[in-house]
Design a protein around this motif. Structure first.
Motif, PDB file in Angstrom:
ATOM      1  N   ILE A 162       0.729  -1.029  -0.156  1.00 61.66           N
ATOM      2  CA  ILE A 162      -0.072   0.010   0.022  1.00 61.66           C
ATOM      3  C   ILE A 162       0.930   1.275  -0.383  1.00 61.66           C
ATOM      4  O   ILE A 162       0.541   2.450  -0.652  1.00 61.66           O
ATOM      5  N   SER A 163       1.699   1.219   0.778  1.00 62.02           N
ATOM      6  CA  SER A 163       2.694   2.455   1.069  1.00 62.02           C
ATOM      7  C   SER A 163       3.289   3.110  -0.531  1.00 62.02           C
ATOM      8  O   SER A 163       3.962   4.537  -0.887  1.00 62.02           O
ATOM      9  N   ALA A 164       3.887   1.599  -1.234  1.00 58.46           N
ATOM     10  CA  ALA A 164       4.646   1.696  -2.312  1.00 58.46           C
ATOM     11  C   ALA A 164       3.529   2.284  -3.592  1.00 58.46           C
ATOM     12  O   ALA A 164       3.774   3.087  -4.192  1.00 58.46           O
ATOM     13  N   GLY A 165       2.581   1.742  -3.031  1.00 56.65           N
ATOM     14  CA  GLY A 165       1.493   2.365  -4.305  1.00 56.65           C
ATOM     15  C   GLY A 165       1.121   3.562  -4.038  1.00 56.65           C
ATOM     16  O   GLY A 165       0.801   4.446  -4.943  1.00 56.65           O
ATOM     17  N   LEU A 166       0.955   4.184  -2.571  1.00 56.41           N
ATOM     18  CA  LEU A 166       0.318   5.851  -2.825  1.00 56.41           C
ATOM     19  C   LEU A 166       1.676   7.069  -3.100  1.00 56.41           C
ATOM     20  O   LEU A 166       1.243   8.101  -3.158  1.00 56.41           O
ATOM     21  N   GLY A 167       2.450   6.375  -2.938  1.00 60.26           N
ATOM     22  CA  GLY A 167       3.485   6.870  -3.088  1.00 60.26           C
ATOM     23  C   GLY A 167       4.386   7.164  -4.138  1.00 60.26           C
ATOM     24  O   GLY A 167       6.009   7.553  -4.815  1.00 60.26           O
ATOM     25  N   ARG A 168       3.316   5.811  -5.319  1.00 62.38           N
ATOM     26  CA  ARG A 168       3.599   5.494  -6.611  1.00 62.38           C
ATOM     27  C   ARG A 168       5.380   5.504  -6.898  1.00 62.38           C
ATOM     28  O   ARG A 168       6.566   5.523  -7.835  1.00 62.38           O
ATOM     29  N   ALA A 169       6.378   4.181  -5.993  1.00 63.58           N
ATOM     30  CA  ALA A 169       7.211   4.103  -5.918  1.00 63.58           C
ATOM     31  C   ALA A 169       6.919   2.112  -6.407  1.00 63.58           C
ATOM     32  O   ALA A 169       5.903   2.021  -5.804  1.00 63.58           O
ATOM     33  N   PRO A 170       8.067   1.503  -6.875  1.00 62.85           N
ATOM     34  CA  PRO A 170       7.731   0.168  -7.324  1.00 62.85           C
ATOM     35  C   PRO A 170       7.597  -0.310  -5.568  1.00 62.85           C
ATOM     36  O   PRO A 170       8.150  -0.199  -5.107  1.00 62.85           O
ATOM     37  N   ARG A 171       6.664  -1.436  -6.094  1.00 60.58           N
ATOM     38  CA  ARG A 171       5.757  -2.238  -4.680  1.00 60.58           C
ATOM     39  C   ARG A 171       7.236  -3.152  -4.134  1.00 60.58           C
ATOM     40  O   ARG A 171       7.001  -4.002  -3.017  1.00 60.58           O
ATOM     41  N   ARG A 172       7.792  -4.119  -4.910  1.00 61.45           N
ATOM     42  CA  ARG A 172       8.733  -5.003  -5.094  1.00 61.45           C
ATOM     43  C   ARG A 172       9.347  -4.880  -4.148  1.00 61.45           C
ATOM     44  O   ARG A 172       9.898  -6.231  -3.096  1.00 61.45           O
ATOM     45  N   PRO A 173      10.081  -4.087  -4.340  1.00 63.02           N
ATOM     46  CA  PRO A 173      11.641  -3.688  -2.998  1.00 63.02           C
ATOM     47  C   PRO A 173      10.998  -3.391  -1.440  1.00 63.02           C
ATOM     48  O   PRO A 173      10.981  -3.280  -0.589  1.00 63.02           O
ATOM     49  N   ALA A 174       9.957  -2.640  -1.595  1.00 63.53           N
ATOM     50  CA  ALA A 174       9.083  -2.555  -0.383  1.00 63.53           C
ATOM     51  C   ALA A 174       8.327  -3.109   0.475  1.00 63.53           C
ATOM     52  O   ALA A 174       8.736  -3.576   1.416  1.00 63.53           O
ATOM     53  N   VAL A 175       8.140  -4.130  -0.226  1.00 65.48           N
ATOM     54  CA  VAL A 175       7.197  -5.563  -0.013  1.00 65.48           C
ATOM     55  C   VAL A 175       8.293  -6.620   0.872  1.00 65.48           C
ATOM     56  O   VAL A 175       8.302  -6.576   1.786  1.00 65.48           O
ATOM     57  N   ILE A 176       9.982  -6.699  -0.048  1.00 58.60           N
ATOM     58  CA  ILE A 176      10.645  -7.128   0.559  1.00 58.60           C
ATOM     59  C   ILE A 176      11.321  -6.736   1.686  1.00 58.60           C
ATOM     60  O   ILE A 176      11.677  -7.430   2.666  1.00 58.60           O
ATOM     61  N   ARG A 177      11.516  -5.657   1.854  1.00 62.80           N
ATOM     62  CA  ARG A 177      12.831  -5.345   2.809  1.00 62.80           C
ATOM     63  C   ARG A 177      11.780  -5.266   4.354  1.00 62.80           C
ATOM     64  O   ARG A 177      11.651  -5.321   5.002  1.00 62.80           O
ATOM     65  N   ASN A 178      10.408  -5.101   4.110  1.00 63.10           N
ATOM     66  CA  ASN A 178       9.344  -5.404   5.188  1.00 63.10           C
ATOM     67  C   ASN A 178       8.843  -6.285   5.795  1.00 63.10           C
ATOM     68  O   ASN A 178       9.377  -6.886   7.484  1.00 63.10           O
ATOM     69  N   VAL A 179       9.121  -7.476   5.228  1.00 65.07           N
ATOM     70  CA  VAL A 179       8.999  -8.482   4.834  1.00 65.07           C
ATOM     71  C   VAL A 179       9.811  -9.147   5.850  1.00 65.07           C
ATOM     72  O   VAL A 179      10.242  -9.924   6.859  1.00 65.07           O
ATOM     73  N   LEU A 180      11.391  -9.099   5.546  1.00 61.21           N
ATOM     74  CA  LEU A 180      12.406  -9.488   5.445  1.00 61.21           C
ATOM     75  C   LEU A 180      12.803  -8.802   7.206  1.00 61.21           C
ATOM     76  O   LEU A 180      13.590  -9.354   7.825  1.00 61.21           O
ATOM     77  N   MET A 181      12.422  -7.552   7.652  1.00 63.02           N
ATOM     78  CA  MET A 181      13.311  -7.416   8.673  1.00 63.02           C
ATOM     79  C   MET A 181      12.071  -7.483   9.384  1.00 63.02           C
ATOM     80  O   MET A 181      12.563  -7.765  10.621  1.00 63.02           O
ATOM     81  N   GLY A 182      11.078  -7.649   9.241  1.00 61.13           N
ATOM     82  CA  GLY A 182      10.062  -7.717  10.437  1.00 61.13           C
ATOM     83  C   GLY A 182      10.336  -9.429  11.083  1.00 61.13           C
ATOM     84  O   GLY A 182      10.040  -9.681  11.796  1.00 61.13           O
ATOM     85  N   SER A 183      10.454 -10.242   9.327  1.00 61.95           N
ATOM     86  CA  SER A 183      10.394 -12.132   9.767  1.00 61.95           C
ATOM     87  C   SER A 183      12.160 -12.163  10.884  1.00 61.95           C
ATOM     88  O   SER A 183      12.212 -12.230  11.602  1.00 61.95           O
ATOM     89  N   ALA A 184      13.315 -11.089  10.374  1.00 60.50           N
ATOM     90  CA  ALA A 184      14.204 -11.391  11.010  1.00 60.50           C
ATOM     91  C   ALA A 184      14.480 -11.124  12.531  1.00 60.50           C
ATOM     92  O   ALA A 184      14.339 -11.288  13.848  1.00 60.50           O
ATOM     93  N   THR A 185      13.137  -9.694  12.256  1.00 62.25           N
ATOM     94  CA  THR A 185      12.723  -9.619  14.122  1.00 62.25           C
ATOM     95  C   THR A 185      12.527 -10.765  15.002  1.00 62.25           C
ATOM     96  O   THR A 185      12.718 -10.846  16.414  1.00 62.25           O
ATOM     97  N   MET A 186      11.357 -11.407  13.709  1.00 65.29           N
ATOM     98  CA  MET A 186      10.108 -12.264  15.422  1.00 65.29           C
ATOM     99  C   MET A 186      11.077 -13.185  15.649  1.00 65.29           C
ATOM    100  O   MET A 186      11.075 -13.834  16.343  1.00 65.29           O
TER     101      MET A 186
END
Length: 240
Positions: free
Chosen positions: A201-225
Motif C-alpha cells: 500500500i505504501s509503495a502504491g500511494l507513493g508511486r514507488a516500485p512495490r516489490r522492493p518495499a514488500v521485500i524490505r518489510n517482510v525480511l526485516m519483520g521476519s528477522a525481528t520475530m
C-alpha cells in the motif's frame, strides 16, 4: 492561441503533496513499527512462557501503549522543529523582501538563470512572479516551502499514533487466540501478511516500485520475530 498546460494523469501536481507525503511517511512508519515491535515482544514472551496468557497479554498491551505514545511524541517533536525552522526561514525572507527588494529580485532572476533560462527571460519571469506573489516565488525556488502550508505536527503525531495502534493489534490479537501451541506461528503468519500489505500500500500511494518495499518489510519483520523468539526460548529454558 495559448495552449493550456495539461497535467500528466499519473503525476501529482496538486498543492499540499508535501503534507500528504509527510502523513504517509508517518503513517507507514507507525504501522510497520507497531506490527514489528509488538510482534517481537509478544512472540518473545510466548516463547519463554507459552502457557502464561496473562503475561503475553500484559506485555503486548504495554508494548502497544508505550509504542503508540512514543511514536506520536517523536513525530510531534520532530515535525514541530521542522515547522519552526520553516517559519523562521519565511520570516527572514519577508524581511529581506522588505529591506532589499531589488537585490531579492536579482537573486530570483539568478535562480531561474541557473535553471537554464536566458538572462532576459529569467529577469522577465522574476518580475512577473514578484508582482504576483514575491514571497511565494522566493519560498518555492530558494527554500522549497509553501508559505501557506507549513508541515503539521499534530497531523503527523495522530497519523503515527493511529497507525502504530492498528499495526500492533495484528500480532496482539492473533497471539491471544485459543490455538494452543500454534499461537506463535499464527501470529507470525499474520505479521508477514500485515507487512506485505503495508509495503504494498505504501509503495502504491507513493508511486514507488512495490516489490522492493514488500521485500524490505517482510525480511526485516521476519528477522525481528526470529531474534525475539530465540531469545524467549533461551530465557524460558534458563528459568524453566
Amino acid at each position: 492561441m495559448t495552449a493550456q498546460r495539461q497535467p500528466h494523469p499519473h503525476e501529482p501536481h496538486e498543492r499540499g503533496t508535501g503534507q500528504k507525503l509527510n502523513w504517509l511517511r508517518a503513517g507507514v512508519l507507525g504501522a510497520n513499527d507497531g506490527i514489528v515491535s509488538t510482534a517481537g515482544v509478544v512472540i518473545g514472551v510466548a516463547a519463554a512462557t507459552p502457557d502464561n496468557i496473562a503475561a503475553i497479554a500484559t506485555a503486548g498491551v504495554a508494548a502497544l501503549v508505550a509504542g503508540a505514545f512514543s511514536m506520536a511524541g517523536g513525530e510531534y517533536v520532530s515535525v514541530s522543529t521542522q515547522r519552526d525552522t520553516e517559519k523562521a526561514l519565511i520570516a527572514k525572507e519577508k524581511q529581506e523582501l522588505t529591506e532589499m527588494p531589488d537585490d531579492e529580485l536579482a537573486e530570483l532572476a539568478g535562480f531561474y538563470q541557473e535553471k537554464g533560462l536566458s538572462p532576459e527571460l529569467a529577469r522577465e519571469v522574476a518580475v512577473e512572479l514578484t508582482k504576483r506573489d514575491a514571497l511565494a516565488a522566493h519560498a518555492e525556488v530558494e527554500l522549497g516551502i509553501d508559505p501557506e502550508q507549513f508541515t503539521n505536527p499534530w497531523a503527523a503525531a495522530a497519523s503515527s499514533f493511529v497507525s502504530f495502534t492498528a499495526g500492533a493489534l495484528i500480532p496482539l490479537v492473533l497471539i491471544l487466540l485459543p490455538v494452543g501451541a500454534h499461537r506463535v506461528w499464527v501470529a507470525a503468519a499474520a505479521v508477514v501478511v500485515g507487512l506485505f500489505l503495508t509495503g504494498w500500500i505504501s509503495a502504491g500511494l507513493g508511486r514507488a516500485p512495490r516489490r522492493p518495499a514488500v521485500i524490505r518489510n517482510v525480511l526485516m519483520g521476519s528477522a525481528t520475530m526470529v531474534a525475539t523468539y530465540l531469545i524467549g526460548l533461551l530465557f524460558g529454558v534458563a528459568t524453566g
